[in-house]
Write a protein that holds these residues in place. Structure first.
Motif, PDB file in Angstrom:
ATOM      1  N   MET A  15      20.289  72.916  13.958  1.00 22.27           N
ATOM      2  CA  MET A  15      19.685  72.374  14.147  1.00 22.27           C
ATOM      3  C   MET A  15      18.472  72.060  13.085  1.00 22.27           C
ATOM      4  SD  MET A  15      17.000  70.411  16.285  1.00 22.27           S
ATOM      5  CE  MET A  15      16.128  69.843  16.205  1.00 22.27           C
ATOM      6  N   PRO A  16      18.501  70.793  12.505  1.00 26.28           N
ATOM      7  CA  PRO A  16      17.678  70.876  10.816  1.00 26.28           C
ATOM      8  C   PRO A  16      16.174  70.764  11.432  1.00 26.28           C
ATOM      9  CG  PRO A  16      18.367  68.821  11.809  1.00 26.28           C
ATOM     10  CD  PRO A  16      18.997  69.318  12.937  1.00 26.28           C
ATOM     11  N   THR A  17      15.480  71.689   9.997  1.00 20.54           N
ATOM     12  CA  THR A  17      14.241  72.074  10.605  1.00 20.54           C
ATOM     13  C   THR A  17      12.648  71.005  10.687  1.00 20.54           C
ATOM     14  OG1 THR A  17      13.543  72.849   8.404  1.00 20.54           O
ATOM     15  CG2 THR A  17      13.857  74.230   9.648  1.00 20.54           C
ATOM     16  N   THR A  18      13.855  69.645   9.419  1.00 20.09           N
ATOM     17  CA  THR A  18      12.422  68.501   9.145  1.00 20.09           C
ATOM     18  C   THR A  18      13.074  67.298  10.066  1.00 20.09           C
ATOM     19  OG1 THR A  18      13.001  68.280   7.098  1.00 20.09           O
ATOM     20  CG2 THR A  18      11.366  69.395   7.643  1.00 20.09           C
ATOM     21  N   ALA A  19      12.359  66.273  10.280  1.00 21.44           N
ATOM     22  CA  ALA A  19      12.695  64.951  10.738  1.00 21.44           C
ATOM     23  C   ALA A  19      12.005  63.983   9.529  1.00 21.44           C
ATOM     24  CB  ALA A  19      12.620  65.413  12.010  1.00 21.44           C
ATOM     25  N   ARG A  20      12.455  62.991  10.077  1.00 24.98           N
ATOM     26  CA  ARG A  20      12.156  61.915   9.030  1.00 24.98           C
ATOM     27  C   ARG A  20      11.284  60.373   9.842  1.00 24.98           C
ATOM     28  NH1 ARG A  20      15.775  58.574   5.139  1.00 24.98           N
ATOM     29  NH2 ARG A  20      17.609  59.088   7.221  1.00 24.98           N
ATOM     30  N   GLY A  21      10.256  60.109   9.821  1.00 27.48           N
ATOM     31  CA  GLY A  21      10.147  58.994  10.557  1.00 27.48           C
ATOM     32  C   GLY A  21       9.822  57.548   9.678  1.00 27.48           C
ATOM     33  N   ALA A  22       9.030  56.765  11.362  1.00 28.10           N
ATOM     34  CA  ALA A  22       9.107  55.550  10.208  1.00 28.10           C
ATOM     35  C   ALA A  22       7.593  55.533  10.487  1.00 28.10           C
ATOM     36  CB  ALA A  22       9.339  54.040  10.652  1.00 28.10           C
ATOM     37  N   VAL A  23       6.503  55.710   9.454  1.00 27.91           N
ATOM     38  CA  VAL A  23       5.051  55.717  10.045  1.00 27.91           C
ATOM     39  C   VAL A  23       4.056  54.377   9.922  1.00 27.91           C
ATOM     40  CG1 VAL A  23       3.292  57.074   9.211  1.00 27.91           C
ATOM     41  CG2 VAL A  23       4.831  58.224   9.011  1.00 27.91           C
ATOM     42  N   LEU A  24       3.864  54.011  10.026  1.00 25.26           N
ATOM     43  CA  LEU A  24       2.488  53.169  10.151  1.00 25.26           C
ATOM     44  C   LEU A  24       1.041  53.506   9.385  1.00 25.26           C
ATOM     45  CD1 LEU A  24       1.703  49.522  10.413  1.00 25.26           C
ATOM     46  CD2 LEU A  24       0.536  50.437  12.790  1.00 25.26           C
ATOM     47  N   ARG A  25       0.889  53.070   8.282  1.00 25.29           N
ATOM     48  CA  ARG A  25      -0.640  53.461   7.861  1.00 25.29           C
ATOM     49  C   ARG A  25      -1.308  52.852   7.763  1.00 25.29           C
ATOM     50  NH1 ARG A  25       0.598  58.822   6.002  1.00 25.29           N
ATOM     51  NH2 ARG A  25       2.793  59.373   5.038  1.00 25.29           N
ATOM     52  N   ALA A  26      -1.144  51.247   7.541  1.00 26.37           N
ATOM     53  CA  ALA A  26      -1.985  50.510   7.486  1.00 26.37           C
ATOM     54  C   ALA A  26      -1.524  49.395   8.407  1.00 26.37           C
ATOM     55  CB  ALA A  26      -3.028  50.531   6.689  1.00 26.37           C
ATOM     56  N   PHE A  27      -2.899  48.745   8.979  1.00 29.40           N
ATOM     57  CA  PHE A  27      -1.917  47.484   9.748  1.00 29.40           C
ATOM     58  C   PHE A  27      -1.053  46.469   8.887  1.00 29.40           C
ATOM     59  CE2 PHE A  27      -4.889  48.705  12.771  1.00 29.40           C
ATOM     60  CZ  PHE A  27      -4.512  49.703  13.190  1.00 29.40           C
ATOM     61  N   HIS A  28      -0.355  45.502   8.469  1.00 26.46           N
ATOM     62  CA  HIS A  28      -0.337  44.595   7.694  1.00 26.46           C
ATOM     63  C   HIS A  28       0.983  45.157   6.800  1.00 26.46           C
ATOM     64  CE1 HIS A  28      -2.469  41.650  10.472  1.00 26.46           C
ATOM     65  NE2 HIS A  28      -3.197  42.149  10.267  1.00 26.46           N
ATOM     66  N   GLU A  29       1.188  46.794   6.914  1.00 23.03           N
ATOM     67  CA  GLU A  29       1.595  47.145   5.596  1.00 23.03           C
ATOM     68  C   GLU A  29       3.154  47.542   6.423  1.00 23.03           C
ATOM     69  OE1 GLU A  29      -0.429  49.859   3.172  1.00 23.03           O
ATOM     70  OE2 GLU A  29      -1.771  48.182   2.755  1.00 23.03           O
ATOM     71  N   PRO A  30       4.112  47.781   5.238  1.00 23.44           N
ATOM     72  CA  PRO A  30       4.919  47.584   5.740  1.00 23.44           C
ATOM     73  C   PRO A  30       5.523  49.899   6.274  1.00 23.44           C
ATOM     74  CG  PRO A  30       5.529  47.190   3.407  1.00 23.44           C
ATOM     75  CD  PRO A  30       4.394  46.771   4.229  1.00 23.44           C
ATOM     76  N   LEU A  31       6.095  49.385   7.219  1.00 19.27           N
ATOM     77  CA  LEU A  31       6.108  50.803   7.565  1.00 19.27           C
ATOM     78  C   LEU A  31       6.459  51.654   6.642  1.00 19.27           C
ATOM     79  CD1 LEU A  31       7.624  50.773  11.260  1.00 19.27           C
ATOM     80  CD2 LEU A  31       5.029  50.619  10.723  1.00 19.27           C
TER      81      LEU A  31
END
Ligand SMILES: [Zn+2]
Ligand SMILES: [Zn+2]
Length: 367
Positions: free
Chosen positions: A1-17
């Motif tokens: 089991m890895p200790t970290t995971a990647r995810g797609a984050v919405l930082r601001a509206f209308h901007e790419p994840l």
């Protein structure tokens, strides 16, 4: 089991994840860490990324996912139905956790109406513990109280993700609230995932005829190729509502109108059009208006004069999710769900979201 995971984050509206990494915490008592295998992209994710609902940022989007148990917190030995749960089991989970104590949860018994519902991928911040709280990620921290379901016999991850949240949403609205009577002529407005799922449940409920009025043509062609619907009308070709009404009435017994109308469009003006197509003493469910797209003129006289039963349905609860899971083998056997899915890598999440806006039925991120 890895200790970290990647995810797609919405930082601001209308901007790419943006792809970001977070540590996978150890599960507290009652919690479960799941490794995500597949995550579905929903039309709501597009609206959320545009700020159409008041949500916090930063946020890992995604409220449809299937995965496997990576770690069980103390005290977790079974799933929501009582089936034993072990590391490695294939699981899915409801996107929301209702409080179970408020007026709506207890007195009304309508857990979807809970005012303090926590929803993965919608109102759980990326900058607060446990951070991994959305589906567009390699792992998710399922908080205590989450309704986790081991995939029932004969149900595959692909089957669960093919309709995503539209499946249990349609189950709640069509099976639980509207109730189809065998022999009904049903009009489904909309040919997105909710429309397709609603039409499938109309078929399974014994509808004699399922008229699909939606678009674009590619979506109707997909529905037709799967045997979903019995008649199809493209609203982008036939743009005149009066012509669409005539087409619908011609296909109902004695031209009286549809016994049941299922609105699955998200377009406010579709509501009056649906009311016009319903028969006297018929039923109409407004299911598609999940985000607030504003007011629309309707003529209430239609409701009174036709003696229409108007119904609404919001999201789904644990019970509806389980109901939908139990119907998946029948849906797979009758329609074949695989053609609904288009696969993408996590890194291509922005392309996947753009393609959904362009008409891809169900983009799925493969972790
Ligand atoms: Zn959704
Ligand atoms: Zn509550």
């Amino acid at each position: 089991m890895p200790t970290t995971a990647r995810g797609a984050v919405l930082r601001a509206f209308h901007e790419p994840l943006e792809i970001a990494e977070a540590e996978i915490p150890a599960p507290e008592p009652g919690a479960v860490i799941a490794r995500i295998g597949l995550a579905g992209i929903c039309g709501t994710d597009i609206h959320l990324s545009h700020g159409n609902l008041p949500i916090p940022t930063p946020l890992i989007l995604g409220h449809e996912a299937v995965g496997t148990v990576a770690a069980l917190g103390e005290g977790v030995t079974e799933d929501f139905t009582g089936a034993p749960l072990a590391v490695g089991d294939a699981i899915t989970w409801t996107s929301s956790i209702s409080c179970g104590r408020c007026h709506w949860c207890v007195v009304e018994g309508e857990r979807t109406l809970c005012e303090t519902r926590r929803v993965y991928g919608i109102n759980q911040r990326f900058d607060a513990f446990p951070r991994l709280s959305g589906g567009f990620a390699e792992a998710i921290y399922l908080q205590p109280g989450s309704a986790i379901f081991k995939l029932p016999e004969g149900v595959t991850p692909d089957m669960v993700i093919a309709l995503g949240c539209a499946g249990p949403t349609a189950y709640h609205g069509v099976v639980d609230i509207t109730k189809i009577t065998p022999g009904d002529t049903v009009l489904v407005q909309g040919a997105g995932p909710v429309g397709i799922a609603a039409a499938m449940y109309a078929h399974l409920g014994g509808a004699a005829r399922v008229l699909m009025v939606g678009g674009p043509q590619a979506r109707l062609d997909l529905a037709r190729s799967m045997g979903v619907g019995t008649d199809w009308l493209d609203i982008f070709t036939v743009t005149d509502p009066a012509e669409r009404l005539a087409w619908t009435l011609e296909r109902t017994p004695f031209g009286r109108g549809a016994d049941v109308v299922l609105e699955c469009t998200g377009v406010p003006s579709a509501v009056q059009e649906g009311m016009d197509a319903a028969r006297r003493n018929g039923k109409m469910l407004v299911l598609g208006q999940y985000t607030d797209r504003g007011a629309t003129p309707i003529n209430p006289h239609t409701i009174t004069k036709k003696q229409l039963t108007m119904l609404g349905s919001w999201a789904f609860s644990e019970r509806h999710y389980l109901g939908h899971l139990r119907n998946l083998p029948a849906m797979q056997a009758r329609f074949g769900l695989d053609p609904l899915i288009t696969r993408y890598r996590l890194e291509d999440v922005n392309q996947a979201m753009a393609d959904m806006a362009g008409g891809v039925m169900k983009p799925v991120l493969v972790m």
